[in-house]
Write a protein that holds these residues in place. Sequence first.
Motif, PDB file in Angstrom:
ATOM      1  N   LYS A 253       0.946  -1.119  -0.389  1.00  0.00           N
ATOM      2  CA  LYS A 253       0.184   0.236  -0.012  1.00  0.00           C
ATOM      3  C   LYS A 253       0.898   1.022  -0.198  1.00  0.00           C
ATOM      4  CE  LYS A 253      -3.681   0.842   2.410  1.00  0.00           C
ATOM      5  NZ  LYS A 253      -5.046   1.199   2.351  1.00  0.00           N
ATOM      6  N   ASP A 254       0.918   2.094  -0.433  1.00  0.00           N
ATOM      7  CA  ASP A 254       1.328   3.544  -0.884  1.00  0.00           C
ATOM      8  C   ASP A 254       1.420   4.456   0.849  1.00  0.00           C
ATOM      9  OD1 ASP A 254       0.385   5.880  -1.418  1.00  0.00           O
ATOM     10  OD2 ASP A 254      -0.942   4.739  -2.656  1.00  0.00           O
ATOM     11  N   HIS A 255       2.193   5.035   0.751  1.00  0.00           N
ATOM     12  CA  HIS A 255       2.008   5.343   1.869  1.00  0.00           C
ATOM     13  C   HIS A 255       3.291   7.193   1.569  1.00  0.00           C
ATOM     14  CE1 HIS A 255       2.653   5.636   6.597  1.00  0.00           C
ATOM     15  NE2 HIS A 255       2.395   6.261   6.334  1.00  0.00           N
ATOM     16  N   TYR A 256       2.857   7.724   0.606  1.00  0.00           N
ATOM     17  CA  TYR A 256       3.228   8.809   0.333  1.00  0.00           C
ATOM     18  C   TYR A 256       2.639   9.418   0.880  1.00  0.00           C
ATOM     19  CZ  TYR A 256       5.673   6.741  -4.100  1.00  0.00           C
ATOM     20  OH  TYR A 256       5.947   6.045  -4.253  1.00  0.00           O
ATOM     21  N   ARG A 257       1.627  10.144   1.253  1.00  0.00           N
ATOM     22  CA  ARG A 257       0.669  10.989   1.958  1.00  0.00           C
ATOM     23  C   ARG A 257       1.562  10.976   3.719  1.00  0.00           C
ATOM     24  NH1 ARG A 257      -5.079  11.915   0.102  1.00  0.00           N
ATOM     25  NH2 ARG A 257      -5.165  13.781   2.550  1.00  0.00           N
ATOM     26  N   ASP A 258       1.669  12.353   4.478  1.00  0.00           N
ATOM     27  CA  ASP A 258       1.444  11.603   5.729  1.00  0.00           C
ATOM     28  C   ASP A 258       0.463  12.373   6.793  1.00  0.00           C
ATOM     29  OD1 ASP A 258       2.828  13.877   5.541  1.00  0.00           O
ATOM     30  OD2 ASP A 258       4.494  13.146   5.752  1.00  0.00           O
ATOM     31  N   ARG A 259       0.121  12.133   7.714  1.00  0.00           N
ATOM     32  CA  ARG A 259      -0.771  12.859   8.384  1.00  0.00           C
ATOM     33  C   ARG A 259      -0.173  14.323   8.853  1.00  0.00           C
ATOM     34  NH1 ARG A 259      -5.078   9.645  11.141  1.00  0.00           N
ATOM     35  NH2 ARG A 259      -5.966   8.672   9.084  1.00  0.00           N
ATOM     36  N   SER A 260      -0.999  15.382   9.372  1.00  0.00           N
ATOM     37  CA  SER A 260      -0.313  16.237   9.561  1.00  0.00           C
ATOM     38  C   SER A 260       0.589  16.365  10.116  1.00  0.00           C
ATOM     39  CB  SER A 260      -1.523  17.342  10.292  1.00  0.00           C
ATOM     40  OG  SER A 260      -2.131  16.850  10.935  1.00  0.00           O
ATOM     41  N   LEU A 261       1.651  17.551  10.663  1.00  0.00           N
ATOM     42  CA  LEU A 261       3.588  17.205  11.613  1.00  0.00           C
ATOM     43  C   LEU A 261       3.268  18.519  11.929  1.00  0.00           C
ATOM     44  CD1 LEU A 261       5.036  14.624   9.054  1.00  0.00           C
ATOM     45  CD2 LEU A 261       3.928  13.836  11.719  1.00  0.00           C
ATOM     46  N   LEU A 262       4.007  18.168  13.255  1.00  0.00           N
ATOM     47  CA  LEU A 262       3.878  20.114  14.004  1.00  0.00           C
ATOM     48  C   LEU A 262       5.434  19.765  13.150  1.00  0.00           C
ATOM     49  CD1 LEU A 262       3.015  22.256  15.645  1.00  0.00           C
ATOM     50  CD2 LEU A 262       4.532  21.007  18.069  1.00  0.00           C
ATOM     51  N   ASN A 263       5.760  20.549  12.482  1.00  0.00           N
ATOM     52  CA  ASN A 263       6.565  20.853  12.091  1.00  0.00           C
ATOM     53  C   ASN A 263       7.995  21.886  13.141  1.00  0.00           C
ATOM     54  OD1 ASN A 263       8.192  21.685   9.784  1.00  0.00           O
ATOM     55  ND2 ASN A 263       7.834  23.372   9.685  1.00  0.00           N
TER      56      ASN A 263
ATOM     57  N   TYR B 142     -11.334  10.508 -13.305  1.00  0.00           N
ATOM     58  CA  TYR B 142     -10.827   9.964 -12.121  1.00  0.00           C
ATOM     59  C   TYR B 142     -12.423   9.764 -12.103  1.00  0.00           C
ATOM     60  CZ  TYR B 142      -7.023   9.229 -14.802  1.00  0.00           C
ATOM     61  OH  TYR B 142      -5.316   8.444 -15.625  1.00  0.00           O
ATOM     62  N   GLY B 143     -13.199  10.819 -11.290  1.00  0.00           N
ATOM     63  CA  GLY B 143     -13.603  10.374 -10.643  1.00  0.00           C
ATOM     64  C   GLY B 143     -13.521  11.407  -9.202  1.00  0.00           C
ATOM     65  N   ILE B 144     -12.711  12.414  -9.597  1.00  0.00           N
ATOM     66  CA  ILE B 144     -11.926  12.869  -8.578  1.00  0.00           C
ATOM     67  C   ILE B 144     -12.135  13.986  -8.520  1.00  0.00           C
ATOM     68  CG2 ILE B 144     -10.494  11.000  -8.046  1.00  0.00           C
ATOM     69  CD1 ILE B 144      -8.863  12.218  -8.781  1.00  0.00           C
ATOM     70  N   SER B 145     -11.234  15.064  -7.570  1.00  0.00           N
ATOM     71  CA  SER B 145     -11.380  16.974  -7.756  1.00  0.00           C
ATOM     72  C   SER B 145     -10.211  18.014  -7.155  1.00  0.00           C
ATOM     73  CB  SER B 145     -12.993  16.874  -6.885  1.00  0.00           C
ATOM     74  OG  SER B 145     -12.448  16.981  -5.557  1.00  0.00           O
ATOM     75  N   SER B 146      -9.383  15.925  -7.144  1.00  0.00           N
ATOM     76  CA  SER B 146      -8.303  17.428  -7.135  1.00  0.00           C
ATOM     77  C   SER B 146      -6.631  15.791  -7.237  1.00  0.00           C
ATOM     78  CB  SER B 146      -7.804  18.173  -5.584  1.00  0.00           C
ATOM     79  OG  SER B 146      -7.377  16.965  -4.400  1.00  0.00           O
ATOM     80  N   PRO B 147      -5.743  16.955  -7.139  1.00  0.00           N
ATOM     81  CA  PRO B 147      -4.890  15.905  -7.737  1.00  0.00           C
ATOM     82  C   PRO B 147      -4.569  14.798  -6.467  1.00  0.00           C
ATOM     83  CG  PRO B 147      -4.192  18.378  -8.021  1.00  0.00           C
ATOM     84  CD  PRO B 147      -5.773  18.181  -7.758  1.00  0.00           C
ATOM     85  N   ILE B 148      -4.907  15.441  -5.358  1.00  0.00           N
ATOM     86  CA  ILE B 148      -4.376  15.037  -4.501  1.00  0.00           C
ATOM     87  C   ILE B 148      -5.257  13.487  -3.649  1.00  0.00           C
ATOM     88  CG2 ILE B 148      -5.762  15.455  -3.130  1.00  0.00           C
ATOM     89  CD1 ILE B 148      -3.397  15.964  -0.296  1.00  0.00           C
ATOM     90  N   GLU B 149      -6.239  13.388  -4.419  1.00  0.00           N
ATOM     91  CA  GLU B 149      -6.571  11.829  -4.248  1.00  0.00           C
ATOM     92  C   GLU B 149      -6.303  11.151  -5.434  1.00  0.00           C
ATOM     93  OE1 GLU B 149     -10.834  12.259  -4.504  1.00  0.00           O
ATOM     94  OE2 GLU B 149     -10.673  14.538  -4.464  1.00  0.00           O
ATOM     95  N   PHE B 150      -5.253  11.150  -5.741  1.00  0.00           N
ATOM     96  CA  PHE B 150      -4.252  10.214  -6.771  1.00  0.00           C
ATOM     97  C   PHE B 150      -3.607   9.102  -5.717  1.00  0.00           C
ATOM     98  CE2 PHE B 150      -5.318  12.286 -10.381  1.00  0.00           C
ATOM     99  CZ  PHE B 150      -5.166  11.333 -11.508  1.00  0.00           C
ATOM    100  N   LEU B 151      -4.169   9.694  -4.549  1.00  0.00           N
ATOM    101  CA  LEU B 151      -2.402   9.214  -3.151  1.00  0.00           C
ATOM    102  C   LEU B 151      -3.804   8.286  -2.036  1.00  0.00           C
ATOM    103  CD1 LEU B 151       0.288  11.629  -3.136  1.00  0.00           C
ATOM    104  CD2 LEU B 151       0.672   8.800  -4.213  1.00  0.00           C
ATOM    105  N   ASN B 152      -3.695   7.344  -1.988  1.00  0.00           N
ATOM    106  CA  ASN B 152      -3.556   6.974  -0.859  1.00  0.00           C
ATOM    107  C   ASN B 152      -4.137   8.035   0.755  1.00  0.00           C
ATOM    108  OD1 ASN B 152      -4.760   4.150  -0.859  1.00  0.00           O
ATOM    109  ND2 ASN B 152      -2.714   3.480  -0.055  1.00  0.00           N
ATOM    110  N   ALA B 153      -5.265   7.671   1.125  1.00  0.00           N
ATOM    111  CA  ALA B 153      -5.664   8.735   2.386  1.00  0.00           C
ATOM    112  C   ALA B 153      -3.930   7.880   3.355  1.00  0.00           C
ATOM    113  CB  ALA B 153      -6.841   8.445   2.948  1.00  0.00           C
ATOM    114  N   PRO B 154      -3.966   8.789   4.248  1.00  0.00           N
ATOM    115  CA  PRO B 154      -2.745   8.610   4.951  1.00  0.00           C
ATOM    116  C   PRO B 154      -3.086   7.882   6.585  1.00  0.00           C
ATOM    117  CG  PRO B 154      -2.770  10.828   5.054  1.00  0.00           C
ATOM    118  CD  PRO B 154      -3.802  10.102   4.093  1.00  0.00           C
ATOM    119  N   PRO B 155      -2.508   6.522   6.792  1.00  0.00           N
ATOM    120  CA  PRO B 155      -2.894   5.830   7.866  1.00  0.00           C
ATOM    121  C   PRO B 155      -2.368   6.750   8.779  1.00  0.00           C
ATOM    122  CG  PRO B 155      -0.576   4.930   7.241  1.00  0.00           C
ATOM    123  CD  PRO B 155      -1.117   5.845   5.536  1.00  0.00           C
ATOM    124  N   GLU B 156      -2.956   6.561   9.935  1.00  0.00           N
ATOM    125  CA  GLU B 156      -1.654   6.660  11.056  1.00  0.00           C
ATOM    126  C   GLU B 156      -0.560   6.870  10.997  1.00  0.00           C
ATOM    127  OE1 GLU B 156      -3.212   9.455  14.114  1.00  0.00           O
ATOM    128  OE2 GLU B 156      -4.852   7.612  13.906  1.00  0.00           O
TER     129      GLU B 156
END
Lengths: 542, 316
Positions: free
Chosen positions: A325-335, A450-464
Amino acid sequence: MFKKRGKILLSLLLVALALSSFNGCSDSAAKDDKFEVSIFRIDSLPQPDPDNKIYKMLKDEFGVTFKFEFLAGDLKQKLGVMTASGDYPDLISYDPLLKEAGALIPLEDLIKDNCPNLYAHYKPFWNQVKEPDDGHMYCMPDYGRFYGGVSDLTYEGNGFWIQKAVLAEFGYPKPTTLDEYFDLIEKYKAKYPTIDGQPTIGFEILNYQWRNFVLRNPPQFLAGFPNDGDVTVDPITYKAEIFANKDIAKRYYKKLNEVNAKGLINKDTFVNNYDQYMANMASGRVLGVPDQHWQFGKAEETLKLKERFERTYVPLGLTYDKSIKDHYRDRSLLNLHRGYGITVDCKDPLRILKLFDALLDEKWQKIFDWGIEGEDYMVNEKGRFYKTPEQLKTMGDVPWQSKNKALALYESMPKREGFYSDGNSVRDLNQPEVYFSQLSAYDKEFFGKYGISSPIEFLNAPPENLPCYPAWTIDLGEGSDAQIANQQMQDLGVKYLPRIILAAPADFEKIWQEYVDAFDKINVKAYEDKINKEIQFRVKNW
Amino acid sequence: MAGFSSNQKLIKSRNIITLDVLKKQKQLIFMSAPLLVYIIIFAYAPMWGWIMSFQDYKPAKSFFDQQWVGFKHFEFLFTDPVFFNVLRNTICMSIINLVFSFVSAIGLALLLNEIKNIFFKRTVQIISYLPHFLSWIIVTGIVANVLSTQGIINEVLMKMGLLTEPVTWLSEEKYFWGIVGVSHVWKEVGWNTIIYLAAMSAIDPCLYEAANIDGANRYQKMWHITLPGIKSTFIILLIMNIGWLMNAGFEIQYLLGNGLVIDYSQTIDIFVLKYGIGMGRFSFATAAGVFKSVVSITLLLLANAVAKRVGEERII
């Protein structure tokens, strides 16, 4: 004559000054009490316009003015001079060197006792903002504190980017593996050997100075790991391990070696500097890159201005095979480690903290993010924010920004992300009303397929996220063995990986072995030990 | 310049400084004072900082709180395998630059000196020294574009039939030093000729007239009059440049270098930036600086001694 008059003038002035200070004493309201904050930022930004409207509002409301100094030249040299002389501004962009030099004051007690908004802002991350070695907080992280969830419609992160035209040509497929990706590129390049009269470039890899992570990072994503920098972290044991000399890296570079033999990789790619890379990207003839979007975003802007929307890119979450499963996106992180610290030279740290505390109020956050209602944005009858076509045009306009935005201050300041309590998005581009009104017809149709509205939806929703994520924010320590090892590993990658990719396929194994042998001479253990120690700390305390 | 009528007495008295001599030279002494102060402040005083190379220097600690580590940083420097590689690159590129720049500058100066049409001469001079005012970031940008696979060099060579497919010049180790040398020449040749042209204009025209009467042709005049006339300038510049041998430059190698040629492009300065200042290891950077200075001074003294031995002009 002149001298005498001067003296009279001077004494008059003195009297006036004395009077006014009496006046100041009698009137105890803090608003009249002006104060100036000096700031040094490690980015090179333009000085804000003297008539900037936001700074004027801040001056009227809080009596505060700002004096900015921006980095010119080499950062470490500048900080070295600063620490040697011991002359600091009030506020400074955090750097580990400053902490080590004892230039920063601990903030945790000041914030906890006096600044309710700031404390609430950082409270969920209270253990993260404190340094592992001495337990003090020196830096107020600038980004990554989300309210009401993540509102992303845009994506600036990692991916294997591909031109929309390539996908459109072959009936809008969605490749998920490296092999499928290069198949498409190969087919497209064979069909269209030139674009606008220039040779088509199948794949381009940036390998220029500190931007060399483009070459070194992708294997971890292909193996299904998120971006931890130079290591992969086992999700169960939390053990971190270098991957650059392991099989998961070898597989990627072997594939690149193969596609290079087919002529898909730009011959110049490893000698190109950043400008040449951007020029190639802006020419619209590069079919794929394994980059982070913020690096080539400006080149894409050029393509959009020329209305070559089919030459812009979407990210793909490629992996080695379909079971990963791809994990390119990540959950929001404190910088972490990015943002202002307060120096020992600051006369009244509490006053600055209280200012930031007050500015965290939604009223001010909206002024910083969106501007002035009716002037920079509109509100419709449902209370939603939107921008008129004229207002949209000012987005990204630098001279306009210097008059109407307080970016020099705000970019590094503690701030909200996500949503306001009224449901509007903090960032204008993440507000659907704004995002869709600036989207081109081509893009709308493309995403529609693709039935999506923005490029971000090409990637998996990030897990925890793992509790220790991300490992790349770990401070290795200035001049430590771990840091030296890390630099040596980078040098080795920059030197060998291009050779490995460009080698004749028959020589691949030989050069790979040379690379691995050279790796064994580095004190990798010092690096892994440091990372693992910090990871254990994070798992225990975060 | 020393005059022909030098009598023994004068030469001897040169070495003895008396009050009388000082009085006579008071204007000169007065004029040199600011320079002396400048050198003490900016050249000698900072040498105090060399002590840092024997410490593990941490900024913002007082001198007495620093930790002394002896020769640790020098040891790291001399045991790192990369160090000898960068040392070799630095010295080789320096020598290449030295040779290229001297030959090209003297060659161009000789040619310009022969031109009688002032307008043409000035035009050539201005065009050739304009690149001197460009910063390296611009020059390397131009060089990178010229040498790319679609750049003019490849285009021309392919049109001429000398190449069948474009060469990525910057990815070949064997070309890198040459590229650096030629880029230096392009940028600095015009500027470097100025001093030689000045030296040539100081040559007594009688010599040329005498040679004309003796029937010397142009080449003979160049060889027997112009070149010997600028010899002292040449030697002094050479000695000074040998002192700079450890400074092969930083920008051009940093900006043009890439992973494929790193074994030939990395200089001492780049190495120190990466492993010294870039990591806050100021002591290590200082150790490298000390090493460079010691080598430079040794080279300078050697060159000076050789010049003295062969009876040429010298600095010290």
